[in-house]
Scaffold this active site. Structure first.
Site, PDB file in Angstrom:
ATOM      1  N   GLN A   1       7.494   2.907  -6.069  1.00 14.20           N
ATOM      2  CA  GLN A   1       8.487   3.773  -5.424  1.00 14.20           C
ATOM      3  C   GLN A   1       9.768   3.834  -6.246  1.00 14.20           C
ATOM      4  O   GLN A   1      10.404   4.889  -6.365  1.00 14.20           O
ATOM      5  CB  GLN A   1       8.808   3.259  -4.010  1.00 14.20           C
ATOM      6  CG  GLN A   1       7.622   3.101  -3.089  1.00 14.20           C
ATOM      7  CD  GLN A   1       6.825   4.364  -2.910  1.00 14.20           C
ATOM      8  OE1 GLN A   1       7.388   5.454  -2.815  1.00 14.20           O
ATOM      9  NE2 GLN A   1       5.513   4.244  -2.862  1.00 14.20           N
TER      10      GLN A   1
ATOM     11  N   TYR B   1       0.815  -1.212   0.000  1.00 14.02           N
ATOM     12  CA  TYR B   1       0.000   0.000   0.000  1.00 14.02           C
ATOM     13  C   TYR B   1       0.850   1.265   0.000  1.00 14.02           C
ATOM     14  O   TYR B   1       2.044   1.229   0.231  1.00 14.02           O
ATOM     15  CB  TYR B   1      -1.037   0.011   1.112  1.00 14.02           C
ATOM     16  CG  TYR B   1      -0.621  -0.149   2.551  1.00 14.02           C
ATOM     17  CD1 TYR B   1       0.683  -0.051   2.982  1.00 14.02           C
ATOM     18  CD2 TYR B   1      -1.603  -0.387   3.519  1.00 14.02           C
ATOM     19  CE1 TYR B   1       1.015  -0.177   4.319  1.00 14.02           C
ATOM     20  CE2 TYR B   1      -1.290  -0.517   4.855  1.00 14.02           C
ATOM     21  CZ  TYR B   1       0.025  -0.412   5.248  1.00 14.02           C
ATOM     22  OH  TYR B   1       0.343  -0.542   6.575  1.00 14.02           O
ATOM     23  N   GLU B   2       0.183   2.371  -0.322  1.00 13.66           N
ATOM     24  CA  GLU B   2       0.829   3.677  -0.531  1.00 13.66           C
ATOM     25  C   GLU B   2       1.861   3.610  -1.659  1.00 13.66           C
ATOM     26  O   GLU B   2       2.852   4.337  -1.655  1.00 13.66           O
ATOM     27  CB  GLU B   2       1.489   4.198   0.760  1.00 13.66           C
ATOM     28  CG  GLU B   2       0.649   4.111   1.994  1.00 13.66           C
ATOM     29  CD  GLU B   2      -0.734   4.729   1.831  1.00 13.66           C
ATOM     30  OE1 GLU B   2      -0.915   5.556   0.927  1.00 13.66           O
ATOM     31  OE2 GLU B   2      -1.635   4.355   2.602  1.00 13.66           O
ATOM     32  N   GLY B   3       1.636   2.748  -2.628  1.00 14.70           N
ATOM     33  CA  GLY B   3       2.547   2.590  -3.754  1.00 14.70           C
ATOM     34  C   GLY B   3       3.483   1.420  -3.516  1.00 14.70           C
ATOM     35  O   GLY B   3       4.257   1.422  -2.558  1.00 14.70           O
TER      36      GLY B   3
END
Length: 607
Positions: A450, A443-445
């Site tokens: 990234q 999650y969050e990329g």
């Protein structure tokens, strides 16, 4: 049964001796309140709350999970009481203005508190953690009226917040967002659509939940340039801030997950829900990155949190578990076998966990100071300084999030491995740490996202390699200053070679990408991991430098052992973990040929 003790000695070492937080706070506009006595009280209070309130709910919350019943979500037993203590203690408002009920302390203190909370109970930390990004977004982009309406209750923790990005048809590619925002006659908007994977999207801990939602206006251009950002509360509110009628947002279900089972991950349905535009039309993605950067640093903390918790529980087990004799001779002749900590391979696993947790903590604490400087520049209205710190943090963020979560999961697995077969059994708690850690790379990329952000956006498009040249110049200055120190010569020389290699690799990838754009994607993961290993080496060298100075200053016996241990773990990192960087260096410069040679239709298990 697992246990948790806040690593305050190591935290204070970084804050007071490596990064000089007291001097750093003195330079901030509102840093005077963060005097050493206040900071120490916060650390002690947070440690007590995390050790005695949050951690006892860690296993029970996982075993029970959240309950869903016709749109209503109930958190596990003990969570409401623990959240009430969070509110009573004022923990949510540490770093927010006094005018909204906060304590106006630097953001770094909130990150450090979050590390303790996340290590003690990551599922619980998700509830107040999501509110942080919501508050940051409203503070930076909201109108005065929006701040007055939502910030006081969010700051106290009476209300919570979420980020609503992902939809069934899109995750990272937010250009595919379909949620609609139709203008109303009163100047607000009707929001309609479905959002999935919404952490803390529905629960029973707060009386209201403030959703930050990405949606499209009727005249929105295609892609990411047509996304706007809206505040959509679960309950509408009266002018005095009291709760009014329920908004048209409902929870359709919650996910049944591999880990963090006590954190409710919701499917939210918006059916002409009233929303309020935040920021400018069609520029919601830019504003949302305020939220995303907060979330990504928070997720990076998850990497060191799981490494720390796994290490803390693997170490005592390794000291007590008896199995065979050490190859160098009996270590416990009075016992039937030696504790497994005397076996070199077990030492390898424990030291890897310790190096990851403490090296990653140093990386996070330095980034936290950049976050302080960013907030200070914003408050002073210094846009030039804000941009400088924002760019600096933008370089760190994908490395922190991608690299530390990968290594955090490795450390969690190693802790389970130390326990052998017992690590696979729920009652010991080690398998839960592994399950909880696994989501951090997603999650969050994801790590791949990234990596593309680092190499594609920050290194190639954003700076054409300048960001690497600038950062390696900083490392080279450090190495030059410590080249004559007997403890530091090896570290300084190794870092010098790595800086030259990092710049050379960057140039090679940039040149290759000019001829083949797939080179960026094929090299990005290895580039990120190489960057992470070099960056962590630099932070371990900084810790070793301070430790060597303290040893030379003839500290007390207990402190001497702490500082000697720092240097020995730094030695281990450079000898055993840093060499991994060379595999990534070799892999990244190869062309994408082998990755692309097999046609998509030939990816088959049945020929």
């Amino acid at each position: 049964m697992p246990s948790y003790k806040a690593p305050l000695r190591d935290m204070r070492f970084l804050m007071n001796e490596v990064f000089d937080y007291p001097k750093h706070y003195q330079k901030l506009t509102h840093g005077a309140a963060a005097d050493p006595e206040t900071v120490d009280m916060i650390l002690e209070g947070a440690a007590d709350f995390c050790e005695n309130v949050l951690f006892p709910l860690y296993q029970s919350g996982d075993a029970e999970g959240c309950h869903f019943d016709n749109g209503t979500v109930t958190t596990p037993k003990g969570y409401k009481e623990a959240y009430a203590q969070l509110v009573q203690g004022g923990w949510q408002g540490l770093s927010y203005p006094e005018q909204y009920g906060g304590q106006n302390l630097p953001p770094s203190l909130n990150l450090i508190k979050s590390e303790m909370m996340g290590t003690a109970n990551w599922s619980f930390q998700m509830y107040p953690g999501l509110s942080i990004g919501c508050m940051n977004t409203i503070m930076q982009y909201g109108t005065a009226s929006q701040k007055d309406t939502y910030m006081p209750k969010l700051v106290t923790g009476e209300w919570s917040g979420t980020m609503c990005l992902t939809e069934p048809q899109c995750g990272t590619d937010l250009g595919q967002v379909k949620t609609k925002a139709e203008p109303r006659q009163d100047g607000n908007y009707n929001i309609s659509g479905t959002k999935i994977f919404i952490s803390a999207g529905e629960h029973d801990l707060t009386e209201n939940i403030i959703h930050i939602v990405l949606a499209r206006l009727p005249d929105a251009p295609e892609g990411t340039k047509g996304i706007s950002l809206f505040i959509v509360p679960k309950f509408l509110s009266h002018a005095d801030g009291s709760i009014a009628e329920r908004n048209q947002v409902s929870c359709g279900s919650i996910e049944h997950k591999m880990g963090i089972r006590a954190s409710a991950t919701a499917v939210l349905n918006f059916d002409n829900a009233i929303g309020y535009l935040i920021g400018e039309p069609h520029k919601g993605l830019h504003a949302m990155f305020t939220f995303m950067n907060t979330a990504r640093i928070g997720t990076a903390i998850q990497g060191i949190a799981h490494a720390e918790l796994s290490f803390q529980n693997a170490l005592p087990y390794a000291k007590e578990r008896l199995s065979m004799r050490a190859l160098s001779g009996k270590k416990a002749p009075e016992k039937v076998a030696d504790p497994i900590i005397y076996h070199a391979d077990v030492r390898r696993m424990l030291l890897t966990q310790k190096a990851i947790a403490e090296g990653g903590r140093a990386m996070i604490y330095y980034a936290a100071q950049i976050s302080d400087n960013m907030q200070d520049a914003l408050e002073r209205g210094d846009n030039t300084a804000f941009k400088q710190y924002d760019d600096q943090l933008g370089f760190y963020t994908p490395i922190l999030k991608g690299f530390l979560t990968e290594l955090g999961h490795e450390a969690a697995n190693l802790g389970m491995q130390v326990f052998g077969g017992h690590g696979y059994i729920k009652e010991w708690g080690m398998e839960q740490i592994v399950r909880d850690a696994r989501i951090a790379m997603l999650y969050e990329g994801t790590t791949g996202v990234q990596a593309l952000d680092l190499l594609g956006r920050k290194v190639i498009l954003g700076s054409r390699g300048k960001v690497i040249r600038d950062y390696t110049s900083e490392i080279l200055r450090f190495s030059s200053n410590h080249a004559r120190n007997k403890y530091m010569r090896g570290f300084a020389w190794e870092l010098t070679k790595l800086c030259a290699q990092w710049n050379t690799l960057t140039l090679r990838v940039i040149m290759a990408a000019r001829k083949d754009r797939d080179m960026v994607s094929s090299a990005s993961n290895d580039f990120l991991m190489f960057s992470g290993y070099v960056m962590m080496a630099y932070f371990w060298a900084q810790q070793a430098a301070v430790a060597s100075e303290k040893i030379g200053a003839n500290q007390g016996p207990e402190s001497i052992e702490f500082y000697k241990a720092k240097i020995k773990v730094a030695d281990f990192y450079f000898e055993r973990l840093l060499p991994r960087a060379q595999g990534h260096a070799e892999a990244m410069v190869h062309t994408p040929r082998s990755m692309l040679a097999l046609n998509a239709e030939h990816f088959s298990f049945d020929y």
